[in-house]
Design a protein around this motif. Structure first.
Motif, PDB file in Angstrom:
ATOM      1  N   THR A 126       0.833  -1.202   0.000  1.00 20.98           N
ATOM      2  CA  THR A 126       0.000   0.000   0.000  1.00 20.98           C
ATOM      3  C   THR A 126       0.868   1.252   0.000  1.00 20.98           C
ATOM      4  N   ILE A 127       0.601   2.135  -0.973  1.00 20.22           N
ATOM      5  CA  ILE A 127       1.202   3.480  -0.958  1.00 20.22           C
ATOM      6  C   ILE A 127       0.172   4.413  -0.345  1.00 20.22           C
ATOM      7  N   ASN A 128       0.527   5.020   0.774  1.00 18.00           N
ATOM      8  CA  ASN A 128      -0.360   5.926   1.487  1.00 18.00           C
ATOM      9  C   ASN A 128      -0.169   7.354   0.987  1.00 18.00           C
ATOM     10  N   ILE A 129      -1.272   7.962   0.544  1.00 22.68           N
ATOM     11  CA  ILE A 129      -1.255   9.317  -0.002  1.00 22.68           C
ATOM     12  C   ILE A 129      -1.912  10.253   1.011  1.00 22.68           C
ATOM     13  N   GLY A 130      -1.275  11.387   1.273  1.00 24.24           N
ATOM     14  CA  GLY A 130      -1.774  12.309   2.286  1.00 24.24           C
ATOM     15  C   GLY A 130      -2.824  13.280   1.822  1.00 24.24           C
ATOM     16  N   ASN A 131      -3.270  13.156   0.588  1.00 22.04           N
ATOM     17  CA  ASN A 131      -4.292  14.048   0.037  1.00 22.04           C
ATOM     18  C   ASN A 131      -5.406  13.251  -0.627  1.00 22.04           C
ATOM     19  N   ALA A 132      -6.467  13.943  -0.976  1.00 22.78           N
ATOM     20  CA  ALA A 132      -7.614  13.303  -1.613  1.00 22.78           C
ATOM     21  C   ALA A 132      -7.271  12.851  -3.031  1.00 22.78           C
ATOM     22  N   PRO A 133      -8.057  11.931  -3.588  1.00 23.69           N
ATOM     23  CA  PRO A 133      -7.831  11.502  -4.972  1.00 23.69           C
ATOM     24  C   PRO A 133      -7.857  12.684  -5.941  1.00 23.69           C
ATOM     25  N   GLY A 134      -7.006  12.598  -6.956  1.00 28.76           N
ATOM     26  CA  GLY A 134      -6.982  13.633  -7.984  1.00 28.76           C
ATOM     27  C   GLY A 134      -5.853  14.627  -7.857  1.00 28.76           C
ATOM     28  N   GLY A 135      -5.184  14.661  -6.693  1.00 31.58           N
ATOM     29  CA  GLY A 135      -4.047  15.560  -6.517  1.00 31.58           C
ATOM     30  C   GLY A 135      -2.826  15.035  -7.250  1.00 31.58           C
ATOM     31  N   ASP A 136      -1.772  15.852  -7.319  1.00 35.39           N
ATOM     32  CA  ASP A 136      -0.570  15.444  -8.046  1.00 35.39           C
ATOM     33  C   ASP A 136       0.092  14.223  -7.419  1.00 35.39           C
ATOM     34  N   ASP A 137       0.144  14.161  -6.071  1.00 41.52           N
ATOM     35  CA  ASP A 137       0.754  12.995  -5.432  1.00 41.52           C
ATOM     36  C   ASP A 137      -0.042  11.728  -5.734  1.00 41.52           C
ATOM     37  N   ASP A 138      -1.357  11.862  -5.784  1.00 35.60           N
ATOM     38  CA  ASP A 138      -2.227  10.734  -6.102  1.00 35.60           C
ATOM     39  C   ASP A 138      -2.054  10.305  -7.560  1.00 35.60           C
ATOM     40  N   THR A 139      -2.048  11.273  -8.461  1.00 35.53           N
ATOM     41  CA  THR A 139      -1.948  10.976  -9.898  1.00 35.53           C
ATOM     42  C   THR A 139      -0.612  10.324 -10.243  1.00 35.53           C
ATOM     43  N   LEU A 140       0.472  10.895  -9.727  1.00 36.18           N
ATOM     44  CA  LEU A 140       1.795  10.343  -9.991  1.00 36.18           C
ATOM     45  C   LEU A 140       1.915   8.929  -9.424  1.00 36.18           C
ATOM     46  N   SER A 141       1.450   8.747  -8.197  1.00 36.61           N
ATOM     47  CA  SER A 141       1.596   7.446  -7.536  1.00 36.61           C
ATOM     48  C   SER A 141       0.757   6.370  -8.203  1.00 36.61           C
ATOM     49  N   ARG A 142      -0.446   6.718  -8.657  1.00 29.86           N
ATOM     50  CA  ARG A 142      -1.276   5.723  -9.337  1.00 29.86           C
ATOM     51  C   ARG A 142      -0.617   5.258 -10.634  1.00 29.86           C
ATOM     52  N   PHE A 143       0.016   6.176 -11.331  1.00 27.65           N
ATOM     53  CA  PHE A 143       0.702   5.802 -12.565  1.00 27.65           C
ATOM     54  C   PHE A 143       1.881   4.878 -12.249  1.00 27.65           C
ATOM     55  N   LEU A 144       2.684   5.255 -11.253  1.00 27.73           N
ATOM     56  CA  LEU A 144       3.872   4.466 -10.911  1.00 27.73           C
ATOM     57  C   LEU A 144       3.505   3.130 -10.276  1.00 27.73           C
ATOM     58  N   ALA A 145       2.367   3.070  -9.613  1.00 25.30           N
ATOM     59  CA  ALA A 145       1.946   1.822  -8.984  1.00 25.30           C
ATOM     60  C   ALA A 145       1.731   0.719 -10.016  1.00 25.30           C
ATOM     61  N   GLN A 146       1.325   1.097 -11.216  1.00 24.24           N
ATOM     62  CA  GLN A 146       1.108   0.102 -12.265  1.00 24.24           C
ATOM     63  C   GLN A 146       2.416  -0.603 -12.629  1.00 24.24           C
ATOM     64  N   THR A 147       3.463   0.190 -12.866  1.00 23.10           N
ATOM     65  CA  THR A 147       4.764  -0.388 -13.197  1.00 23.10           C
ATOM     66  C   THR A 147       5.335  -1.167 -12.021  1.00 23.10           C
ATOM     67  N   ALA A 148       5.183  -0.608 -10.816  1.00 25.60           N
ATOM     68  CA  ALA A 148       5.713  -1.266  -9.626  1.00 25.60           C
ATOM     69  C   ALA A 148       5.045  -2.621  -9.412  1.00 25.60           C
ATOM     70  N   SER A 149       3.748  -2.704  -9.673  1.00 27.75           N
ATOM     71  CA  SER A 149       3.035  -3.977  -9.531  1.00 27.75           C
ATOM     72  C   SER A 149       3.616  -5.029 -10.468  1.00 27.75           C
ATOM     73  N   GLU A 150       3.897  -4.621 -11.690  1.00 32.13           N
ATOM     74  CA  GLU A 150       4.464  -5.542 -12.678  1.00 32.13           C
ATOM     75  C   GLU A 150       5.862  -5.998 -12.264  1.00 32.13           C
ATOM     76  N   GLU A 151       6.659  -5.065 -11.764  1.00 36.25           N
ATOM     77  CA  GLU A 151       8.039  -5.377 -11.392  1.00 36.25           C
ATOM     78  C   GLU A 151       8.123  -6.239 -10.142  1.00 36.25           C
ATOM     79  N   LEU A 152       7.259  -5.995  -9.187  1.00 38.89           N
ATOM     80  CA  LEU A 152       7.346  -6.659  -7.890  1.00 38.89           C
ATOM     81  C   LEU A 152       6.505  -7.939  -7.813  1.00 38.89           C
ATOM     82  N   GLY A 153       5.615  -8.116  -8.778  1.00 35.52           N
ATOM     83  CA  GLY A 153       4.814  -9.335  -8.804  1.00 35.52           C
ATOM     84  C   GLY A 153       3.684  -9.377  -7.800  1.00 35.52           C
ATOM     85  N   GLN A 154       3.367  -8.229  -7.209  1.00 36.51           N
ATOM     86  CA  GLN A 154       2.247  -8.118  -6.279  1.00 36.51           C
ATOM     87  C   GLN A 154       1.529  -6.800  -6.556  1.00 36.51           C
ATOM     88  N   PRO A 155       0.226  -6.719  -6.269  1.00 38.39           N
ATOM     89  CA  PRO A 155      -0.488  -5.458  -6.467  1.00 38.39           C
ATOM     90  C   PRO A 155       0.099  -4.342  -5.583  1.00 38.39           C
TER      91      PRO A 155
END
Length: 326
Positions: free
Chosen positions: A37-66
């Motif tokens: 779990t990546i914990n975001i300190g702001n509501a959905p739609g902010g820059d930290d949320d948007t960037l992390s959601r994009f990177l989470a996709q690649t990280a899931s593929e690399e790490l073999g877990q959601p």
């Protein structure tokens, strides 16, 4: 006096410590064995949320877990910070540590955690700020801004709240320029920008991503960006260094951290997965045009950077008696 009991207790303790150490090594080697779990300190739609959601996709593929996102909005990111600081250091709770979150560690008197409660994993870069003035308020150039800032009444500058990047950067800028100002705090940056558009305030430092959407507004002028190089979305706007203020180099920075005590193997694996995502052409195609500037930092370099940022903001907060007590 050394007794047989003392020797046995010491031996037992040593064996237990060794077993725990080996168990930790095994867990680290098997990480991740379940979703992260990546914990975001702001509501959905902010820059930290948007960037992390994009990177989470690649990280899931690399790490073999959601790799999932959990938004823990509140307290200017301190709700998420407190949750991760108190989490088990097993690598399954990661914090998206942004500049605003770092500022809270020196701004708030009663915060239950500090920077030392985290292990920095990787920094990815961020968005510079943009100095925007109100043409409707009679300012269209840096010379006109300085004339107002050095007048007896000074300049009225807006921000999205006390202790935000806009507030602290505006304060630093006016001190560096030898001017003065009256700070007007709004609930968020959009409200502050609306006040600027209406001529109710005269200056604001907002994200360069936000500023690019305003570059054709006849009521506003974008005078500079706070980055070493000009941004992709506003190539005609000079940097603060170009207009004579190289010390004004604030950025909305994004990094990832884990609770103190997390195994080194977790840091290495998660960092590699995030770096691969940032270097993905799809990431660059999406975020570079918005003025995102990649700046990968890990290890001692990242730790030193975060400490330097903390010291910089502590100085401006202390010198200007800026505090939040809740």
């Amino acid at each position: 006096m050394i007794t047989r009991r003392t020797v046995l207790l010491g031996t037992t303790a040593a064996i237990s410590a060794g077993l725990l150490s080996r168990a930790s090594d095994v867990l680290a080697a098997e990480w991740p064995a379940r979703p992260i779990t990546i914990n975001i300190g702001n509501a959905p739609g902010g820059d930290d949320d948007t960037l992390s959601r994009f990177l989470a996709q690649t990280a899931s593929e690399e790490l073999g877990q959601p790799v999932v996102i959990e938004n823990r909005a509140g307290g200017s990111t301190t709700v998420a910070g407190n949750a991760v600081a108190g989490a088990k250091p097993d690598g399954y709770n990661i914090l998206c540590l942004i500049t605003a979150g770092l500022v809270q560690t020196v701004l708030r008197d009663n915060l239950q955690y500090g920077l030392d409660d985290f292990v920095p994993i990787v920094g990815i870069g961020g968005y510079p700020l943009a100095l925007i003035v109100s043409a409707k308020g009679g300012i269209t150039s840096i010379d006109e801004l300085m004339a107002v800032a050095k007048s007896p009444d000074g300049v009225t500058f807006a921000s999205g709240g006390v202790g935000t990047m806009g507030h602290l950067t505006g304060t630093m800028f006016l001190k560096e320029a030898g001017g003065k100002g009256v700070h007007v705090s709004y609930k968020n940056n959009p409200e502050g920008i609306q006040a600027l558009q209406g001529g109710f305030t005269q200056m604001i430092f907002a994200s360069a991503r936000e500023a690019a959407l305003l570059k054709d507004d006849p009521n506003l002028r974008i005078l500079a960006v706070t980055s070493p190089a000009r941004t992709a979305n506003m190539p005609n706007v000079p940097t603060t260094a170009e207009i004579g203020y190289p010390q004004i180099n604030s950025r909305v920075w994004y990094s990832y951290a884990a609770p103190k005590g997390v195994p080194d193997e977790v840091v290495t694996k998660f960092s590699a997965a995030i770096v691969k995502g940032v270097n993905d052409p799809k990431f660059q195609e999406r975020f570079t045009p918005l003025s995102f500037q990649t700046d990968i930092k890990t290890g001692d370099e990242l730790a030193a950077f975060l400490k330097g940022e903390q010291d910089k903001f502590r100085k401006v907060i202390t010198e200007n008696n800026i505090r939040l007590n809740n």
